[in-house]
Design a protein around this motif. Structure first.
Motif, mmCIF file in Angstrom:
data_model
loop_
_atom_site.group_PDB
_atom_site.id
_atom_site.type_symbol
_atom_site.label_atom_id
_atom_site.label_comp_id
_atom_site.label_asym_id
_atom_site.label_seq_id
_atom_site.Cartn_x
_atom_site.Cartn_y
_atom_site.Cartn_z
ATOM 1 N N GLU A 46 -7.091 -15.499 -8.234
ATOM 2 C CA GLU A 46 -6.499 -14.753 -7.122
ATOM 3 C C GLU A 46 -5.088 -15.304 -6.872
ATOM 4 O OE1 GLU A 46 -8.144 -13.207 -2.888
ATOM 5 O OE2 GLU A 46 -8.108 -15.388 -3.066
ATOM 6 N N SER A 47 -4.109 -14.416 -6.785
ATOM 7 C CA SER A 47 -2.737 -14.863 -6.527
ATOM 8 C C SER A 47 -2.588 -15.277 -5.071
ATOM 9 C CB SER A 47 -1.744 -13.750 -6.857
ATOM 10 O OG SER A 47 -1.811 -12.727 -5.875
ATOM 11 N N PHE A 48 -1.549 -16.047 -4.783
ATOM 12 C CA PHE A 48 -1.284 -16.428 -3.399
ATOM 13 C C PHE A 48 -0.992 -15.195 -2.547
ATOM 14 C CE2 PHE A 48 -0.287 -20.742 -5.150
ATOM 15 C CZ PHE A 48 -1.233 -21.435 -4.427
ATOM 16 N N VAL A 49 -0.310 -14.204 -3.113
ATOM 17 C CA VAL A 49 -0.032 -12.968 -2.361
ATOM 18 C C VAL A 49 -1.340 -12.270 -2.013
ATOM 19 C CG1 VAL A 49 1.010 -10.666 -2.471
ATOM 20 C CG2 VAL A 49 2.282 -12.650 -3.306
ATOM 21 N N GLN A 50 -2.243 -12.153 -2.978
ATOM 22 C CA GLN A 50 -3.532 -11.520 -2.707
ATOM 23 C C GLN A 50 -4.304 -12.289 -1.629
ATOM 24 O OE1 GLN A 50 -4.803 -11.741 -6.820
ATOM 25 N NE2 GLN A 50 -4.791 -9.492 -7.017
ATOM 26 N N THR A 51 -4.250 -13.603 -1.708
ATOM 27 C CA THR A 51 -4.925 -14.427 -0.699
ATOM 28 C C THR A 51 -4.316 -14.187 0.679
ATOM 29 O OG1 THR A 51 -5.391 -16.120 -2.376
ATOM 30 C CG2 THR A 51 -5.583 -16.787 -0.064
ATOM 31 N N ALA A 52 -2.991 -14.136 0.747
ATOM 32 C CA ALA A 52 -2.313 -13.913 2.028
ATOM 33 C C ALA A 52 -2.693 -12.565 2.627
ATOM 34 C CB ALA A 52 -0.803 -14.013 1.843
ATOM 35 N N VAL A 53 -2.647 -11.513 1.832
ATOM 36 C CA VAL A 53 -2.996 -10.168 2.314
ATOM 37 C C VAL A 53 -4.441 -10.151 2.824
ATOM 38 C CG1 VAL A 53 -3.413 -7.782 1.582
ATOM 39 C CG2 VAL A 53 -1.300 -8.947 0.903
ATOM 40 N N ARG A 54 -5.355 -10.734 2.052
ATOM 41 C CA ARG A 54 -6.771 -10.759 2.427
ATOM 42 C C ARG A 54 -6.990 -11.543 3.715
ATOM 43 N NH1 ARG A 54 -9.990 -14.640 1.608
ATOM 44 N NH2 ARG A 54 -8.912 -15.532 -0.198
ATOM 45 N N GLU A 55 -6.402 -12.731 3.798
ATOM 46 C CA GLU A 55 -6.611 -13.572 4.975
ATOM 47 C C GLU A 55 -6.002 -12.960 6.236
ATOM 48 O OE1 GLU A 55 -8.449 -16.217 5.501
ATOM 49 O OE2 GLU A 55 -9.095 -16.520 3.432
ATOM 50 N N VAL A 56 -4.820 -12.366 6.134
ATOM 51 C CA VAL A 56 -4.212 -11.713 7.299
ATOM 52 C C VAL A 56 -5.133 -10.614 7.811
ATOM 53 C CG1 VAL A 56 -2.311 -10.190 8.039
ATOM 54 C CG2 VAL A 56 -1.813 -12.301 6.791
ATOM 55 N N GLY A 61 -6.933 -8.387 11.420
ATOM 56 C CA GLY A 61 -7.036 -6.935 11.325
ATOM 57 C C GLY A 61 -5.716 -6.267 10.963
ATOM 58 N N ILE A 62 -4.667 -7.042 10.738
ATOM 59 C CA ILE A 62 -3.360 -6.492 10.356
ATOM 60 C C ILE A 62 -3.348 -6.276 8.845
ATOM 61 C CG2 ILE A 62 -0.871 -6.924 10.254
ATOM 62 C CD1 ILE A 62 -1.249 -8.680 12.816
ATOM 63 N N ASP A 63 -3.072 -5.045 8.436
ATOM 64 C CA ASP A 63 -3.094 -4.696 7.014
ATOM 65 C C ASP A 63 -1.674 -4.692 6.459
ATOM 66 O OD1 ASP A 63 -3.662 -3.797 4.472
ATOM 67 O OD2 ASP A 63 -4.755 -2.010 5.121
ATOM 68 N N CYS A 64 -1.408 -5.634 5.558
ATOM 69 C CA CYS A 64 -0.098 -5.708 4.908
ATOM 70 C C CYS A 64 -0.246 -5.564 3.402
ATOM 71 C CB CYS A 64 0.625 -7.005 5.280
ATOM 72 S SG CYS A 64 -0.253 -8.512 4.813
ATOM 73 N N GLY A 65 -1.331 -4.943 2.989
ATOM 74 C CA GLY A 65 -1.592 -4.747 1.571
ATOM 75 C C GLY A 65 -0.683 -3.691 0.957
ATOM 76 N N PRO A 66 -0.790 -3.534 -0.359
ATOM 77 C CA PRO A 66 0.021 -2.528 -1.051
ATOM 78 C C PRO A 66 -0.167 -1.147 -0.410
ATOM 79 C CG PRO A 66 -1.180 -3.882 -2.621
ATOM 80 C CD PRO A 66 -1.698 -4.239 -1.255
ATOM 81 N N ASP A 67 0.887 -0.374 -0.402
ATOM 82 C CA ASP A 67 0.866 0.999 0.125
ATOM 83 C C ASP A 67 0.579 1.085 1.620
ATOM 84 O OD1 ASP A 67 1.384 1.969 -2.496
ATOM 85 O OD2 ASP A 67 -0.757 1.829 -2.950
ATOM 86 N N THR A 68 0.885 0.018 2.367
ATOM 87 C CA THR A 68 0.781 0.065 3.824
ATOM 88 C C THR A 68 2.195 -0.063 4.400
ATOM 89 O OG1 THR A 68 0.579 -2.328 4.157
ATOM 90 C CG2 THR A 68 -1.474 -1.084 3.755
ATOM 91 N N LEU A 107 5.241 -12.976 7.729
ATOM 92 C CA LEU A 107 4.935 -11.551 7.886
ATOM 93 C C LEU A 107 5.577 -11.078 9.183
ATOM 94 C CD1 LEU A 107 3.508 -8.909 7.102
ATOM 95 C CD2 LEU A 107 1.497 -9.750 8.354
ATOM 96 N N LYS A 108 6.609 -10.256 9.044
ATOM 97 C CA LYS A 108 7.292 -9.695 10.209
ATOM 98 C C LYS A 108 6.589 -8.412 10.613
ATOM 99 C CE LYS A 108 11.913 -8.216 11.637
ATOM 100 N NZ LYS A 108 13.302 -8.060 11.138
ATOM 101 N N VAL A 109 6.183 -8.346 11.892
ATOM 102 C CA VAL A 109 5.471 -7.182 12.416
ATOM 103 C C VAL A 109 6.198 -6.675 13.661
ATOM 104 C CG1 VAL A 109 3.233 -7.986 11.523
ATOM 105 C CG2 VAL A 109 3.897 -8.537 13.878
ATOM 106 N N PRO A 110 6.035 -5.404 13.995
ATOM 107 C CA PRO A 110 6.642 -4.896 15.226
ATOM 108 C C PRO A 110 6.025 -5.558 16.459
ATOM 109 C CG PRO A 110 5.896 -3.085 13.809
ATOM 110 C CD PRO A 110 5.347 -4.357 13.232
ATOM 111 N N ALA A 111 6.828 -5.745 17.501
ATOM 112 C CA ALA A 111 6.296 -6.236 18.774
ATOM 113 C C ALA A 111 5.184 -5.284 19.217
ATOM 114 C CB ALA A 111 7.401 -6.295 19.821
ATOM 115 N N GLY A 112 4.135 -5.822 19.780
ATOM 116 C CA GLY A 112 3.024 -4.994 20.244
ATOM 117 C C GLY A 112 1.996 -4.678 19.173
ATOM 118 N N THR A 113 2.131 -5.281 17.989
ATOM 119 C CA THR A 113 1.154 -5.053 16.920
ATOM 120 C C THR A 113 -0.237 -5.464 17.410
ATOM 121 O OG1 THR A 113 2.768 -5.325 15.145
ATOM 122 C CG2 THR A 113 0.466 -5.750 14.579
#
Length: 159
Positions: A46-56, A61-68, A107-113
């Motif tokens: 598992e890549s570090f990116v995949q681990t990061a996306v999964r753990e987030v 509950g924040i989805d930062c996976g591909p195509d999001t 991971l930069k997210v909009p305020a109020g996420t």
């Protein structure tokens, strides 16, 4: 029956807003520990990116996976920390494993996420200005990552 030990390779993901407010989550198994999203690889391949996306996603509950919409907001900071595994969690690793390598992301997210915690892992969350977040973190490497946020966020804009 074999024991499934944790892999001593993990991620630390600092989730933050444009105003540099940082999301901290309180551990369920250590109620005095506030931290950013962390977690170990599920498999060596598992890549570090995949681990990061999964753990987030698992922890917030924040989805930062591909195509999001947030897919391009997860940035590999190209930094690693190597540290001694805390004694209270040493039993999760194979005998003789005493150090962990932690790879850092932002991971930069909009305020109020919206944040949706996994109750088995975390009991509360808070958004704090980055300096206050650093003071609240139990982990020195997490605190340092929060303090580096202004520089790393500016670097991310240029990248």
């Amino acid at each position: 029956m074999s024991i499934a030990y944790k892999i001593p390779e993990s991620v630390l993901v600092v989730i933050y807003t444009p105003a540099l407010d940082v999301l901290l989550i309180k551990r369920a198994d250590a109620s005095d520990f506030w931290q950013s999203v962390t977690g170990s690889k599920d498999a060596r391949e598992e890549s570090f990116v995949q681990t990061a996306v999964r753990e987030v996603f698992e922890e917030t509950g924040i989805d930062c996976g591909p195509d999001t919409p947030l897919a391009n907001s997860l940035l590999d900071w190209q930094l690693e920390n190597v540290y001694d595994i805390y004694p209270r969690w040493q039993h999760r690793y194979a005998p003789g494993v005493t150090r962990n390598t932690e790879h850092l992301f932002g991971l930069k997210v909009p305020a109020g996420t919206t944040v949706r915690l996994s109750p088995r892992e975390h009991t509360d969350y808070q958004w704090l200005p980055y300096r206050q977040a650093a003071e609240a973190c139990f982990s020195p490497s997490n605190a340092e990552a929060c303090l580096m946020l202004p520089r790393l966020a500016a670097w991310a804009v240029q990248a």
